[in-house]
Design a protein around this motif. Sequence first.
Motif, mmCIF file in Angstrom:
data_model
loop_
_atom_site.group_PDB
_atom_site.id
_atom_site.type_symbol
_atom_site.label_atom_id
_atom_site.label_comp_id
_atom_site.label_asym_id
_atom_site.label_seq_id
_atom_site.Cartn_x
_atom_site.Cartn_y
_atom_site.Cartn_z
ATOM 1 N N ASN A 271 0.846 -1.184 0.000
ATOM 2 C CA ASN A 271 0.000 0.000 0.000
ATOM 3 C C ASN A 271 0.888 1.243 0.000
ATOM 4 O O ASN A 271 1.802 1.366 0.815
ATOM 5 C CB ASN A 271 -0.890 -0.022 1.249
ATOM 6 C CG ASN A 271 -1.829 1.172 1.322
ATOM 7 O OD1 ASN A 271 -2.425 1.557 0.315
ATOM 8 N ND2 ASN A 271 -1.978 1.745 2.509
ATOM 9 N N CYS B 282 -5.257 3.951 -2.146
ATOM 10 C CA CYS B 282 -6.672 4.230 -1.885
ATOM 11 C C CYS B 282 -7.067 5.584 -2.476
ATOM 12 O O CYS B 282 -6.218 6.438 -2.757
ATOM 13 C CB CYS B 282 -6.990 4.143 -0.401
ATOM 14 S SG CYS B 282 -6.151 5.316 0.647
ATOM 15 N N ASN C 161 -11.076 1.423 -2.752
ATOM 16 C CA ASN C 161 -11.865 2.346 -1.952
ATOM 17 C C ASN C 161 -11.239 2.555 -0.580
ATOM 18 O O ASN C 161 -10.563 1.675 -0.050
ATOM 19 C CB ASN C 161 -13.284 1.806 -1.766
ATOM 20 C CG ASN C 161 -14.086 1.825 -3.042
ATOM 21 O OD1 ASN C 161 -13.855 2.648 -3.927
ATOM 22 N ND2 ASN C 161 -15.031 0.907 -3.164
ATOM 23 N N ASP C 162 -11.455 3.707 0.010
ATOM 24 C CA ASP C 162 -11.073 3.927 1.402
ATOM 25 C C ASP C 162 -11.909 2.982 2.263
ATOM 26 O O ASP C 162 -13.141 3.081 2.287
ATOM 27 C CB ASP C 162 -11.359 5.373 1.824
ATOM 28 C CG ASP C 162 -10.498 6.383 1.074
ATOM 29 O OD1 ASP C 162 -9.503 5.974 0.462
ATOM 30 O OD2 ASP C 162 -10.829 7.585 1.121
ATOM 31 N N THR D 216 -6.698 1.206 5.522
ATOM 32 C CA THR D 216 -7.054 0.533 4.266
ATOM 33 C C THR D 216 -5.976 -0.482 3.892
ATOM 34 O O THR D 216 -6.276 -1.594 3.450
ATOM 35 C CB THR D 216 -7.258 1.555 3.140
ATOM 36 O OG1 THR D 216 -8.338 2.440 3.485
ATOM 37 C CG2 THR D 216 -7.584 0.867 1.828
#
Length: 427
Positions: free
Chosen positions: A260, A328, A362-363, A388
């Motif tokens: 991420n 995100c 998506n968050d 997330t």
Amino acid sequence: METEEIETAKKRCESVIRTIEQLPLSTAITPSCRRTLLKLASSELSFLSSLSADPSPQPLSVNIGHIESVVKLVRLPSVTGVSRVCKPVPLPIGGVHVDLVCTLGKAPVWIIVSDRNPNYISWNGDRHGGKGLRSRIQQILAAAQSTTTLKPSSVILFFANGLPSSIHEKLKNEFGAKDFNFGLDSDFDCEETTEGDWVNVVRTRSYREAVSVEIKLMDQCDSLAFPDLEVLVKTEVSEKDDFSSVISSMRLQGEDFLVNLDTTALVAFVSGIANGCAERLLEMPEIELEEKFKGNTVFVIAQARSEIENPVLVKMGSVLSGKRGIVCKSVVTEFKELVSMYGGHNEKLRAEQLLHRLMLVNDNPTERVMGLPTRRKLAMKNKIVFGTGDRWRAPTLTANMAFVRAVAQSGMSLSTIDHSPRALTGD
């Protein structure tokens, strides 16, 4: 107690202390946890040293074996994000002792370590009033279920000296425990010590008989409902520079091996400083730097010097090669605004190329991260981004070390990878 036994135990303490002092940064252990382990090992060494001068026989302390086992697990490559060691975890229903609060693989876990002789492990307690293993597990599981922010996805029990088969079966039947493999490849921990021109290889501990079991908790981490995703349009990238080489090494398919990226990572990725402008910035006259960067000149120059010593794209490449990057929606929005306001032509082109190689999600932060108190160092926008990543069981690549430290201070284990910050330069 035999003097030889005491001296052997002291050497084990000294070996553990050296190991703790040399723990690599890859373990992602906090300075506080390191200090705790050193304090425990040093206290044990002091105790044993006091016995050396005492002629009266006393029972040999067994604490060094427990410390050895904890350090053994901390050194495993799969164990990261160590935020608490050998301390009670403060919870609404009262503290419960946990040996390791960490991230194992991709999931937050609690690890309980036992160095007891398996012949003395009791299921229902002993005749002297001691609590049995069953009671302790019940207490630990109740504590784990009582918290949101520190809740682990599972509790792992590590019996360094083995476990009676009867109790092993009871763990499986009553708590649904499954055998767990830590991947302890070698039978012995080995240490090299130097004496003059000689190098001695000392075998310090065998874990051949060790038994590990995992008790899964009914948590959203066990049955992830992955959020809806949208894959951005992908473009072919020609490998002609470090930036292109790194993003070309990233995977474009699959939901394993995810990383991420937060806003700091995206900015560093496309920054002119990280993409060939560092030396030119250092050669610019001070008056031009002040005119270009106003009050941020010192900050930019420091980053340029850091880049020459430690190129950030080298770190990015080692982290992202063979992995799939996710980002995100709130990060993309913030990143696009920053690039639009402060990015130059080349930085904007790189930003477009980078976003085309990432999976947009998506968050959707986890409850445990959102349960952290919102304050300056634990801002809501950061909880959404890191939470997330936690939802996807993906470590977050970030330069936001203030947030990472604040999370660790809360006692939560969160999987993160740090990188040096880099600013947009208008390149």
